[in-house]
Design a protein around this motif. Sequence first.
Motif, PDB file in Angstrom:
ATOM      1  N   VAL A   1       0.852  -1.194   0.000  1.00 18.69           N
ATOM      2  CA  VAL A   1       0.000   0.000   0.000  1.00 18.69           C
ATOM      3  C   VAL A   1       0.887   1.243   0.000  1.00 18.69           C
ATOM      4  CG1 VAL A   1      -1.785   1.285   1.236  1.00 18.69           C
ATOM      5  CG2 VAL A   1      -1.849  -1.223   1.189  1.00 18.69           C
ATOM      6  N   ILE A   2       0.682   2.080  -1.014  1.00 22.76           N
ATOM      7  CA  ILE A   2       1.430   3.324  -1.150  1.00 22.76           C
ATOM      8  C   ILE A   2       0.438   4.478  -1.078  1.00 22.76           C
ATOM      9  CG2 ILE A   2       2.956   4.679  -2.619  1.00 22.76           C
ATOM     10  CD1 ILE A   2       3.829   2.028  -3.941  1.00 22.76           C
ATOM     11  N   ALA A   3       0.622   5.338  -0.111  1.00 25.27           N
ATOM     12  CA  ALA A   3      -0.243   6.511   0.044  1.00 25.27           C
ATOM     13  C   ALA A   3       0.427   7.714  -0.606  1.00 25.27           C
ATOM     14  CB  ALA A   3      -0.503   6.784   1.523  1.00 25.27           C
ATOM     15  N   LEU A   4      -0.346   8.469  -1.353  1.00 26.70           N
ATOM     16  CA  LEU A   4       0.175   9.641  -2.037  1.00 26.70           C
ATOM     17  C   LEU A   4       0.172  10.846  -1.102  1.00 26.70           C
ATOM     18  CD1 LEU A   4      -0.521   7.649  -4.316  1.00 26.70           C
ATOM     19  CD2 LEU A   4      -1.249   9.589  -5.669  1.00 26.70           C
ATOM     20  N   ASN A   5       1.290  11.548  -1.103  1.00 29.22           N
ATOM     21  CA  ASN A   5       1.455  12.750  -0.282  1.00 29.22           C
ATOM     22  C   ASN A   5       1.056  12.476   1.162  1.00 29.22           C
ATOM     23  OD1 ASN A   5       2.485  14.420  -2.371  1.00 29.22           O
ATOM     24  ND2 ASN A   5       0.409  14.663  -3.184  1.00 29.22           N
ATOM     25  N   SER A   6       0.190  13.299   1.716  1.00 28.65           N
ATOM     26  CA  SER A   6      -0.181  13.148   3.125  1.00 28.65           C
ATOM     27  C   SER A   6      -1.592  12.595   3.271  1.00 28.65           C
ATOM     28  CB  SER A   6      -0.047  14.491   3.846  1.00 28.65           C
ATOM     29  OG  SER A   6      -0.858  15.467   3.224  1.00 28.65           O
ATOM     30  N   GLN A   7      -2.049  11.824   2.294  1.00 30.12           N
ATOM     31  CA  GLN A   7      -3.378  11.224   2.393  1.00 30.12           C
ATOM     32  C   GLN A   7      -3.443  10.394   3.664  1.00 30.12           C
ATOM     33  OE1 GLN A   7      -6.007  11.953   0.425  1.00 30.12           O
ATOM     34  NE2 GLN A   7      -4.587  13.432  -0.454  1.00 30.12           N
ATOM     35  N   ASP A   8      -4.497  10.575   4.409  1.00 30.67           N
ATOM     36  CA  ASP A   8      -4.579   9.992   5.741  1.00 30.67           C
ATOM     37  C   ASP A   8      -5.950   9.355   5.962  1.00 30.67           C
ATOM     38  OD1 ASP A   8      -3.373   9.418   8.116  1.00 30.67           O
ATOM     39  OD2 ASP A   8      -3.786  11.354   9.051  1.00 30.67           O
ATOM     40  N   SER A   9      -6.476   8.693   4.931  1.00 32.21           N
ATOM     41  CA  SER A   9      -7.833   8.143   5.006  1.00 32.21           C
ATOM     42  C   SER A   9      -7.918   6.832   5.772  1.00 32.21           C
ATOM     43  CB  SER A   9      -8.389   7.946   3.598  1.00 32.21           C
ATOM     44  OG  SER A   9      -8.411   9.185   2.930  1.00 32.21           O
ATOM     45  N   ILE A  10      -6.832   6.076   5.775  1.00 27.14           N
ATOM     46  CA  ILE A  10      -6.827   4.816   6.528  1.00 27.14           C
ATOM     47  C   ILE A  10      -5.672   4.844   7.521  1.00 27.14           C
ATOM     48  CG2 ILE A  10      -7.946   3.460   4.704  1.00 27.14           C
ATOM     49  CD1 ILE A  10      -5.193   2.269   4.055  1.00 27.14           C
ATOM     50  N   SER A  11      -5.740   3.984   8.490  1.00 29.96           N
ATOM     51  CA  SER A  11      -4.732   3.924   9.537  1.00 29.96           C
ATOM     52  C   SER A  11      -3.341   3.683   8.947  1.00 29.96           C
ATOM     53  CB  SER A  11      -5.077   2.789  10.510  1.00 29.96           C
ATOM     54  OG  SER A  11      -4.013   2.583  11.407  1.00 29.96           O
ATOM     55  N   HIS A  12      -2.370   4.312   9.561  1.00 32.56           N
ATOM     56  CA  HIS A  12      -0.974   4.166   9.128  1.00 32.56           C
ATOM     57  C   HIS A  12      -0.509   2.710   9.168  1.00 32.56           C
ATOM     58  CE1 HIS A  12      -0.051   8.504   9.027  1.00 32.56           C
ATOM     59  NE2 HIS A  12      -0.999   8.553   9.944  1.00 32.56           N
ATOM     60  N   LYS A  13      -1.106   1.897  10.013  1.00 31.85           N
ATOM     61  CA  LYS A  13      -0.649   0.506  10.114  1.00 31.85           C
ATOM     62  C   LYS A  13      -0.917  -0.286   8.841  1.00 31.85           C
ATOM     63  CE  LYS A  13      -4.701  -1.561  12.360  1.00 31.85           C
ATOM     64  NZ  LYS A  13      -5.186  -2.240  13.550  1.00 31.85           N
TER      65      LYS A  13
END
Length: 171
Positions: free
Chosen positions: A16-28
């Motif tokens: 799982v790669i999150a773009l920029n500071s997208q914070d929709s799901i838990s960091h785990k």
Amino acid sequence: YKNGLINFIEKYNPIVIALNSQDSISHKFINYRIGCHQVRLMADVDFHLKTKEPLIAPLSIFNGDLKKRLIDKKILDFGIVVQDGVFEFNNNFCKVPKSLVIAYSLATIASGNASKVFMAGFDGYPVGDKRNEENNKKIELFMQYSNLNLISITPTNYNLKKKSVFGYLNQ
């Protein structure tokens, strides 16, 4: 779609790669973060310093201030060259037509020889917004250079293959 995405991640264990500071799901549930635009990364630097996920970014092109701020952050330095009308995939850098995180992300993933990308949260802009057309052109250009299979698992206004995250969970 948050719960569906979490169930999808738990079932299939994708990278799982999150773009920029997208914070929709838990960091785990996130393996990496990715960003390429120096101004955006500078704006998000405090966020990135708080997260544990490694950051994929073209560190070698950043100014000294940003490099100093990110000195304690684990960064996977993947280079970027911006050249209009081109996508190119290499072992340690990519060429993209514009310094947009989606272009950089897709090129980086293609450089890693992935065969499939499940895209979530790439919903686009309201119907009629010209930015949809611009991004669709970037996706079409990317597909001319890559065999990477792009599948949106949440609703999107972009010209992507679509299959609901819940369709995958019911397989």
